[in-house]
Structure formats: C-alpha cells, structure tokens
Design a protein around this motif. Sequence first.
Motif, PDB file in Angstrom:
ATOM      1  N   GLN A 176       3.716   2.345   2.782  1.00 39.75           N
ATOM      2  CA  GLN A 176       4.018   2.574   1.361  1.00 39.75           C
ATOM      3  C   GLN A 176       3.378   3.845   0.819  1.00 39.75           C
ATOM      4  N   LYS A 177       2.378   4.365   1.529  1.00 37.15           N
ATOM      5  CA  LYS A 177       1.646   5.528   1.020  1.00 37.15           C
ATOM      6  C   LYS A 177       2.139   6.842   1.623  1.00 37.15           C
ATOM      7  N   GLN A 180       6.996   6.909   1.835  1.00 39.09           N
ATOM      8  CA  GLN A 180       7.684   6.383   0.650  1.00 39.09           C
ATOM      9  C   GLN A 180       9.194   6.621   0.668  1.00 39.09           C
ATOM     10  N   LYS A 181       9.627   7.698   1.313  1.00 43.37           N
ATOM     11  CA  LYS A 181      11.065   8.012   1.337  1.00 43.37           C
ATOM     12  C   LYS A 181      11.840   7.077   2.260  1.00 43.37           C
ATOM     13  N   SER A 183      10.343   3.868   3.474  1.00 44.75           N
ATOM     14  CA  SER A 183       9.891   2.482   3.388  1.00 44.75           C
ATOM     15  C   SER A 183      10.298   1.840   2.067  1.00 44.75           C
ATOM     16  N   VAL A 185       9.697  -1.193  -0.841  1.00 47.09           N
ATOM     17  CA  VAL A 185       8.603  -1.965  -1.423  1.00 47.09           C
ATOM     18  C   VAL A 185       8.578  -3.365  -0.815  1.00 47.09           C
TER      19      VAL A 185
END
Length: 226
Positions: A176-177, A180-181, A183, A185
């Motif tokens: 998630q860190k 982000q593009k 993965s 939530v």
Amino acid sequence: MKVPILYEDNHLLLVEKPRNIPVQEDSSRDLDLLTGLKQMIKVRDDKPGNVYLGLVHRLDRPVGGAMVFAKTSKAASRLSDMMRRQVIERQYWAVVHGVPKQKKDQLTDYLYKNTQKNQVAVVSSKHPGAKKAILNYQVLASREGFSLLAVQLETGRPHQIRVQLSAMGHPIYGDQKYGQKTSKVGQQIALWAQSLSLEHPIKKEPIHVEAKLPSEYPWNIWEQTE
C-alpha cells in the motif's frame, strides 16, 4: 497471540512473526510481538519478575515470517554483532507485478528515509542522509502477470526490499505504500521472511529454519504449478 515457534533453547527463540503485528510497541498501542512473546514465556515457564528477550532485527508491521530473538544478553550481543557483519542469512520471498528482464540480478540504490512520513525513497548518492542499499534477487517462477522472487539482503535498510523492487518497476503485490498504482486497498502485502540461517552464537552449531508460506492468493498461484 499465537506465534509458531521454529526453534528454541536457553539462548535463542526463533519464531514465525504473524502479519500485521508490530515487532515492538508503536504509536498504535496494539499488542506487539516482543511484548506478546515475553508474556508467553512468563506464563509458560512460570517465571517470576521480568522476562529478558533481546530484539536484534525487525520486520515491517505488515510482513510476516522468520525472526530470531535472544533469550540472554550474551546471545543478544553476539547476534547483534552477527547482524552488523551480515553473517546471518535471511531469505525473503516476494510476489511482484510483472516479470523482471533479468532472472537473477543485484540491485544497488541509495535510499533516504523521511522519518516524519515513515517513507523511504531512492535518491542520488549525493543526497544528504542517503544510505547505500544492496539486494540480490532471483526469479523462481512467473505466472498470471506475477513473478515469485527469492530475495537476499546485503544491507538492512528500512523498507529496503519494498522500495528497491518498486523502483525497479516491479512493486510487491499488496504494497500500500510503495505500490499504490498497482495495489488495491485491503490487499495484504506479499512479502515473507521465508528462512533464517545462522551459526548458534553460543553453541556454534548451524541453525536453519523456514517459515511456511501463507496459503492464500497470490501465494497459492505457485501451489497450482507444482
């Protein structure tokens, strides 16, 4: 807190860290692994007073797998020295997006950690506070747009595997860190401390433990190929 024990004697405790549990107390105030293990030993062994357990390395909160703790100060001192000399072999497995061009390679980057944001970035070697980060990876298999990588660290920088693989263009599934593009939530990061190999700091005997991989997606993609 149920924590599988991989090896234990009077000097060492090697366990399989559960995912999404901090290694030591943080701002969340959630029960951490170090405190939980001390409580377990105190109750199990009916120990009076405080239980000693030395923390010699860490895993990111969302990451699970093999960890070693010291049960004596002598073992802790020697393990810490072994960590500094990088003679404890730690292998990680990661499921990444895409297929790396090189099946086997060494990645060298310079990393800077923004402590306020708890975020690490790849920077120039001349950047103030930059630290050299080296890892080796090997592609074990590729399927369904993902690759399974075996990763070994030569340096132990914060978030190192996650940052370097993302910078290579192959972020880890569920990160998630740093992914982000790619993965979504709620996805669990597919990074796992698969094995630990070391010489016993007191007995001088070889120790090797493996932490069983999670059985859910995307790890189970590889079970289907066996």
